[in-house]
Structures are given as structure tokens and as C-alpha cells.
Scaffold this active site. Structure first.
Site, mmCIF file in Angstrom:
data_model
loop_
_atom_site.group_PDB
_atom_site.id
_atom_site.type_symbol
_atom_site.label_atom_id
_atom_site.label_comp_id
_atom_site.label_asym_id
_atom_site.label_seq_id
_atom_site.Cartn_x
_atom_site.Cartn_y
_atom_site.Cartn_z
ATOM 1 N N SER A 11 0.820 -1.201 0.000
ATOM 2 C CA SER A 11 0.000 0.000 0.000
ATOM 3 C C SER A 11 0.862 1.263 0.000
ATOM 4 O O SER A 11 0.361 2.338 -0.296
ATOM 5 C CB SER A 11 -0.894 -0.007 1.237
ATOM 6 O OG SER A 11 -0.077 -0.189 2.379
ATOM 7 N N TYR A 42 -4.120 0.404 3.757
ATOM 8 C CA TYR A 42 -5.063 -0.679 3.491
ATOM 9 C C TYR A 42 -5.623 -1.232 4.814
ATOM 10 O O TYR A 42 -6.702 -1.789 4.853
ATOM 11 C CB TYR A 42 -4.367 -1.838 2.769
ATOM 12 C CG TYR A 42 -4.100 -1.662 1.289
ATOM 13 C CD1 TYR A 42 -4.296 -0.437 0.652
ATOM 14 C CD2 TYR A 42 -3.666 -2.736 0.517
ATOM 15 C CE1 TYR A 42 -4.041 -0.291 -0.712
ATOM 16 C CE2 TYR A 42 -3.413 -2.607 -0.846
ATOM 17 C CZ TYR A 42 -3.603 -1.376 -1.450
ATOM 18 O OH TYR A 42 -3.357 -1.248 -2.797
ATOM 19 N N GLY A 43 -4.823 -1.078 5.864
ATOM 20 C CA GLY A 43 -5.132 -1.746 7.130
ATOM 21 C C GLY A 43 -6.436 -1.338 7.784
ATOM 22 O O GLY A 43 -6.955 -2.055 8.637
ATOM 23 N N CYS A 73 2.954 -6.836 1.707
ATOM 24 C CA CYS A 73 2.018 -6.127 2.592
ATOM 25 C C CYS A 73 1.266 -7.194 3.386
ATOM 26 O O CYS A 73 0.666 -8.097 2.794
ATOM 27 C CB CYS A 73 1.046 -5.316 1.746
ATOM 28 S SG CYS A 73 -0.322 -4.588 2.654
ATOM 29 N N ASN A 74 1.325 -7.075 4.700
ATOM 30 C CA ASN A 74 0.663 -8.089 5.532
ATOM 31 C C ASN A 74 -0.851 -8.046 5.393
ATOM 32 O O ASN A 74 -1.507 -9.085 5.347
ATOM 33 C CB ASN A 74 1.021 -7.863 7.001
ATOM 34 C CG ASN A 74 2.423 -8.319 7.304
ATOM 35 O OD1 ASN A 74 2.630 -9.447 7.700
ATOM 36 N ND2 ASN A 74 3.399 -7.458 7.085
ATOM 37 N N THR A 75 -1.399 -6.826 5.336
ATOM 38 C CA THR A 75 -2.852 -6.704 5.287
ATOM 39 C C THR A 75 -3.387 -7.337 3.999
ATOM 40 O O THR A 75 -4.369 -8.095 4.026
ATOM 41 C CB THR A 75 -3.262 -5.216 5.343
ATOM 42 O OG1 THR A 75 -2.578 -4.593 6.432
ATOM 43 C CG2 THR A 75 -4.744 -5.059 5.511
ATOM 44 N N GLU A 152 4.593 6.838 7.404
ATOM 45 C CA GLU A 152 4.491 7.471 6.083
ATOM 46 C C GLU A 152 4.808 8.972 6.182
ATOM 47 O O GLU A 152 5.259 9.583 5.230
ATOM 48 C CB GLU A 152 3.082 7.270 5.494
ATOM 49 C CG GLU A 152 2.748 5.828 5.176
ATOM 50 C CD GLU A 152 3.179 5.385 3.770
ATOM 51 O OE1 GLU A 152 3.251 6.219 2.864
ATOM 52 O OE2 GLU A 152 3.460 4.179 3.607
ATOM 53 N N CYS A 184 3.692 -6.115 9.934
ATOM 54 C CA CYS A 184 3.319 -5.084 8.972
ATOM 55 C C CYS A 184 4.625 -4.661 8.328
ATOM 56 O O CYS A 184 5.604 -4.400 9.042
ATOM 57 C CB CYS A 184 2.662 -3.917 9.707
ATOM 58 S SG CYS A 184 2.470 -2.441 8.703
ATOM 59 N N THR A 185 4.642 -4.614 7.015
ATOM 60 C CA THR A 185 5.937 -4.373 6.359
ATOM 61 C C THR A 185 6.456 -2.948 6.593
ATOM 62 O O THR A 185 7.611 -2.668 6.312
ATOM 63 C CB THR A 185 5.840 -4.662 4.838
ATOM 64 O OG1 THR A 185 4.705 -4.002 4.303
ATOM 65 C CG2 THR A 185 5.744 -6.149 4.591
ATOM 66 N N HIS A 186 5.612 -2.062 7.092
ATOM 67 C CA HIS A 186 6.107 -0.723 7.437
ATOM 68 C C HIS A 186 6.947 -0.719 8.722
ATOM 69 O O HIS A 186 7.811 0.131 8.907
ATOM 70 C CB HIS A 186 4.931 0.232 7.682
ATOM 71 C CG HIS A 186 4.281 0.766 6.448
ATOM 72 N ND1 HIS A 186 3.677 -0.030 5.513
ATOM 73 C CD2 HIS A 186 4.138 2.040 6.001
ATOM 74 C CE1 HIS A 186 3.170 0.724 4.550
ATOM 75 N NE2 HIS A 186 3.442 1.990 4.835
#
Ligand code: DGL
Length: 265
Positions: A11, A42-43, A73-75, A152, A184-186
Site C-alpha cells: 500500500s 489498506y489496514g 504487505c501483511n494486510t 508514512e 506489517c511491512t512498514h
């Protein structure tokens, strides 16, 4: 097909954590990255919307001739992976299985904390995957919806981020965990901050390296490894161009991201 690029999508910026690990392990592969920055996060979206977005992301990458896709992206993995695998013929990998393997790589891990977006927590995809790999694990799940916007925004070192992390994590740290799964990849962007206040014996786990290993194994198995002598390239496409993204991308990738293009889905 071997010389075709690999497609990655997320995302936003988070999936670059997986790209970086893949670049280290598969330096000859060309990579096309799609960050759906216009619609991040997206989460907080419904499963139906996430599946629609993920399908559009896959179509975009397919239009660039990719040979395999990583849902970085995990979500999107939690809600869309099985549907996408059914619908499209090329290999599609997610990050959840890799995260679980990384968490359980140390056999003494019995108590796992999981932080993720609301969407991922609601899916209980990690709980199910962990329980399948090992019985009797104690899990503490916590959704952390404020973290993605803070990341972000490039507020990695901001007191607001630290306050949010304490609010989300202090209760599970008090209960006791051996490992904290950054689901979560962030979140790997927050590792320095997390290390500054979490007890040293809590292992921080993310899925990037194990996902890259899984990808390499799959490409080898399917005889899809790029055998060209040229070093791999990275092309980034975003649905919304922003200065923050470029700053974060520079921090996260080993090499400058190069020219970033606008993607229309
Ligand atoms: N990268 C997403 C994930 O791994 C988080 C960002 C979002 O909510 O879109 O879940």
C-alpha cells in the site's frame, strides 16, 4: 520468462523492506515495485476493498510482464492471498508464512506479541499460522493503526510515535513476550526506536529476510531465476508521488531509488 522482472506491491513504502532483502539475496533480478500511496493505508479498509485493491495491484504488475509477484504487505496477504493465487496463474507469495517461520526460528519462543494493522489483526491470520506451526504458543495481538500514518509521515523519531508505541506495547511487555512480530511491512522502519525502549531479551522479528529466502527457493524450484550477467534493476511506481516517500525510500534501500514513476491503476 527467466529474464522477466519480479513484481512487488504494497500500500505504500513498507514493502521496500522486503525489496531490500530480495535485492540482497537475488542481486540479478529486476524488480518492479508498486506502492499504492494514493490509497494507503489498506489496514483500515474492509476485507472486500482490500481484495479489490490487491487485484488491481496484481493487474498493474502483470501489465509490466512480471514472472512472479510478492505481496509485500501483511494486510493484503491476510485478506487477498488465497483469492489471488486462485485467480492468477503466475506464482504469488505473501509475507505471513515467512513472518511466522522467522518468529519460530528460535525454538525457545513460546510467547509471541503481534502488532499489525486493524485489518491483519481482525483476520487472525497470524494466530492461525502460528498455531499451525507450533502448539501451546501464547499470543498477544494488538492492532496499531496509528503507526503506518506516522511512518508514512517520516515521524520515526517523533515523541508522538514513541507515545503510540508505548500505548500499544506496554501491556504485552508487562504480560511477558519472547518475541515481537512486526506483522506489517512498514514497521521495520521503527526497529531503532523499538530497540531504544523494549527490554533487550525481546526478539524483534520481521518477515523481510525469510520472505526473500522463500522467494529464492520458489524461483529455483520453478527454474525462474534470472541468469543474465547484468545486475538487477529496481523500478518504483506509485499511485501518488510524494516527497516523504522519496526520503523514506532513500533511507530504506541500499541504493538511491532512481526515478519514481506515477502509476495509474
Ligand atoms: N504495509 C501494510 C501491511 O503490511 C501496512 C500499511 C497499510 O495499512 O496499508 O500491513
Amino acid at each position: 520468462m527467466r529474464s522477466a522482472p519480479l513484481g512487488f506491491f504494497d500500500s505504500g513504502v513498507g514493502g521496500l523492506t522486503v525489496v531490500r532483502a530480495a535485492q540482497q539475496l537475488l542481486p540479478d533480478e529486476d524488480i518492479i515495485y508498486l506502492g499504492d500511496t494514493a490509497r494507503v493505508p489498506y489496514g483500515s479498509k474492509s476485507p472486500q476493498t482490500i481484495r479489490e485493491f490487491a487485484e488491481q495491484d496484481v493487474e498493474f504488475l502483470l501489465s509490466h510482464g512480471v514472472k512472479a509477484i510478492v505481496i509485500a504487505c501483511n494486510t493484503a496477504t491476510a485478506h487477498a492471498l488465497p483469492d489471488l493465487q486462485k485467480k492468477f496463474e503466475l506464482p504469488i507469495l505473501g509475507v505471513i508464512e515467512s513472518g511466522v517461520k522467522a518468529a519460530l526460528a528460535d525454538p525457545s519462543t513460546d510467547r509471541v506479541g503481534i502488532i499489525a494493522t486493524r485489518g491483519t489483526i481482525r483476520s487472525h491470520a497470524y494466530q492461525h499460522a502460528l498455531a499451525q506451526e507450533k502448539t501451546g504458543i501464547l499470543m498477544h495481538e494488538q492492532s496499531a493503526p496509528l503507526l503506518v500514518p506516522l511512518i508514512e509521515e517520516d515521524w520515526l523519531d517523533h515523541p508522538a510515535t514513541e507515545a503510540a508505541l508505548h500505548t500499544y506495547l506496554d501491556p504485552m511487555v508487562e504480560k511477558g513476550i519472547d518475541a515481537l512480530l512486526l506483522a506489517c511491512t512498514h514497521y521495520p522502519l521503527l526497529i531503532p526506536k523499538l530497540q531504544s525502549f523494549l527490554p533487550e531479551d525481546i526478539r524483534l522479528v520481521d518477515s523481510a529476510t525469510t520472505c526473500a529466502e522463500h522467494l529464492k527457493a520458489e524461483l529455483t524450484r520453478l527454474d525462474l531465476l534470472n541468469d543474465s550477467p547484468d545486475p538487477g534493476s529496481l523500478q518504483i511506481h506509485l499511485t501518488d508521488l510524494s516527497e516523504q516517500f522519496e526520503n523514506l525510500a532513500k533511507r530504506f534501500l541500499a541504493n538511491p531509488p532512481g526515478k519514481i514513476k506515477r502509476a495509474v491503476l
